[in-house]
Motif scaffolding. Structure first.
Motif, short mmCIF file in Angstrom:
data_model
loop_
_atom_site.label_atom_id
_atom_site.label_comp_id
_atom_site.label_asym_id
_atom_site.label_seq_id
_atom_site.Cartn_x
_atom_site.Cartn_y
_atom_site.Cartn_z
N GLY A 1 1.04 -1.32 0.00
CA GLY A 1 0.20 0.09 0.08
C GLY A 1 0.81 1.23 0.17
O GLY A 1 0.25 2.33 -0.20
N CYS A 2 2.25 1.12 0.16
CA CYS A 2 2.95 2.38 0.17
C CYS A 2 3.20 2.77 -1.26
O CYS A 2 3.47 2.25 -2.18
N ILE A 3 3.19 4.08 -1.40
CA ILE A 3 3.68 4.79 -2.72
C ILE A 3 4.91 4.75 -2.84
O ILE A 3 5.77 5.32 -2.04
N VAL A 4 5.40 4.45 -3.99
CA VAL A 4 6.90 4.28 -4.49
C VAL A 4 6.96 5.20 -5.39
O VAL A 4 6.38 5.06 -6.45
N LYS A 5 8.01 6.24 -5.55
CA LYS A 5 8.24 6.98 -6.47
C LYS A 5 9.59 7.17 -6.99
O LYS A 5 10.46 7.18 -6.04
N ARG A 6 10.01 7.20 -8.13
CA ARG A 6 11.38 7.08 -8.59
C ARG A 6 11.81 8.45 -8.56
O ARG A 6 11.20 9.58 -8.83
N LEU A 7 13.11 8.66 -8.27
CA LEU A 7 13.76 10.19 -8.39
C LEU A 7 14.19 10.56 -9.63
O LEU A 7 14.86 9.55 -10.33
N SER A 8 14.49 11.60 -10.07
CA SER A 8 14.70 12.19 -11.30
C SER A 8 16.43 12.17 -10.99
O SER A 8 16.93 12.31 -9.99
N LYS A 9 17.18 12.46 -12.07
CA LYS A 9 18.42 13.05 -12.28
C LYS A 9 18.86 13.82 -11.16
O LYS A 9 19.78 13.83 -10.75
N GLU A 10 18.25 14.99 -11.50
CA GLU A 10 18.50 16.07 -10.61
C GLU A 10 18.43 15.81 -9.25
O GLU A 10 19.48 16.16 -8.45
N ASN A 11 17.55 14.73 -8.65
CA ASN A 11 17.50 14.57 -7.31
C ASN A 11 18.49 13.65 -6.85
O ASN A 11 18.97 13.75 -5.79
N VAL A 12 18.70 12.66 -7.56
CA VAL A 12 19.81 11.72 -7.19
C VAL A 12 21.14 12.39 -7.05
O VAL A 12 22.04 11.85 -6.38
N LEU A 13 21.39 13.25 -7.94
CA LEU A 13 22.66 13.83 -7.97
C LEU A 13 23.21 14.48 -6.75
O LEU A 13 24.14 14.21 -6.20
N SER A 14 22.08 15.26 -6.01
CA SER A 14 22.35 15.77 -4.78
C SER A 14 22.14 15.00 -3.87
O SER A 14 23.01 15.06 -2.75
N LEU A 15 21.31 13.82 -3.77
CA LEU A 15 20.90 13.24 -2.47
C LEU A 15 22.12 12.22 -2.25
O LEU A 15 22.38 12.09 -1.26
N TYR A 16 22.59 11.47 -3.39
CA TYR A 16 23.70 10.54 -2.87
C TYR A 16 24.99 11.10 -2.92
O TYR A 16 26.04 10.27 -3.01
N ASN A 17 25.24 12.49 -2.93
CA ASN A 17 26.52 12.83 -2.80
C ASN A 17 27.19 12.40 -1.53
O ASN A 17 26.68 12.50 -0.52
N GLY A 18 28.37 11.98 -1.67
CA GLY A 18 29.06 11.12 -0.38
C GLY A 18 28.79 9.76 -0.23
O GLY A 18 29.55 9.49 0.75
N HIS A 19 28.02 9.27 -0.99
CA HIS A 19 27.73 7.77 -0.81
C HIS A 19 28.11 7.07 -2.13
O HIS A 19 28.21 7.74 -3.09
N GLU A 20 28.25 5.72 -2.01
CA GLU A 20 28.41 5.12 -3.24
C GLU A 20 27.24 4.67 -4.16
O GLU A 20 26.35 4.67 -3.58
N VAL A 21 27.44 4.89 -5.30
CA VAL A 21 26.41 4.70 -6.21
C VAL A 21 26.86 3.72 -7.20
O VAL A 21 28.04 3.47 -7.63
#
Length: 173
Positions: free
Chosen positions: A59-79
């Motif tokens: 029942g949880c809504i799952v939404k994919r993130l855009s390129k712009e969002n992932v670039l800043s979000l995962y900064n400092g983490h492994e991709v």
């Protein structure tokens, strides 16, 4: 003899990895950042074009993130790569697997401006053919879905990093 170590010469590490690059990652990454922890986020570059969403069986809504969002979000983490389009790999030919891996790796490297070293198989299917393709694409490791269920540290010589069974507990969204 070359001994691979984690940053700052550490011989052991704790890592969490999450797949797909979804909206729920925002809160989680903020918590990791707050406590100075790092994670690995396995992304599908071909699914970032549209921020599509769906309702998970829970029942949880799952939404994919855009390129712009992932670039800043995962900064400092492994991709890591999780294939271009998250297909069922057992239905793919060698050429199709290579395209999924090569294109996703290239896209992620261009987007993040750094080398993509890891691959995480989508769903639960991994084979000798996929392992061969992963090696041809020069991934340093491939995380598979098979659970080791062991917290006992392994010696580096005991681990096949292209069939890496981490201690995995799959959590539903």
């Amino acid at each position: 003899m070359i001994k691979k170590l984690y940053p700052n010469g550490k011989s052991k590490a704790f890592n969490v990895s999450y797949d797909d690059g979804v909206l729920q990652d925002v809160r989680f990454v903020n918590l990791l950042n707050q406590y100075g922890l790092k994670g690995t986020f396995n992304l599908n570059s071909g699914l970032m074009e549209n921020e599509f969403e769906w309702i998970h069986e829970t029942g949880c809504i799952v939404k994919r993130l855009s390129k712009e969002n992932v670039l800043s979000l995962y900064n400092g983490h492994e991709v890591a790569s999780h294939t271009l389009t998250h297909p069922f790999m057992q239905e793919k030919t060698e050429n199709e697997i290579m395209k999924e891996l090569e294109t996703d790796k290239k896209n992620l490297e261009k987007l993040f401006g750094r080398q993509i070293k890891g691959f995480a198989v989508p769903f639960d299917y991994y084979s000798d053919l996929i392992e061969s393709c992963v090696k041809k694409c020069a991934f340093e490791y491939a995380r598979i879905s098979e659970e080791s269920l062991s917290f006992v540290p392994h010696k580096n010589s005991e681990i096949n990093y292209h069939r890496w069974k981490s201690t995995v507990f799959h959590l539903d969204a």
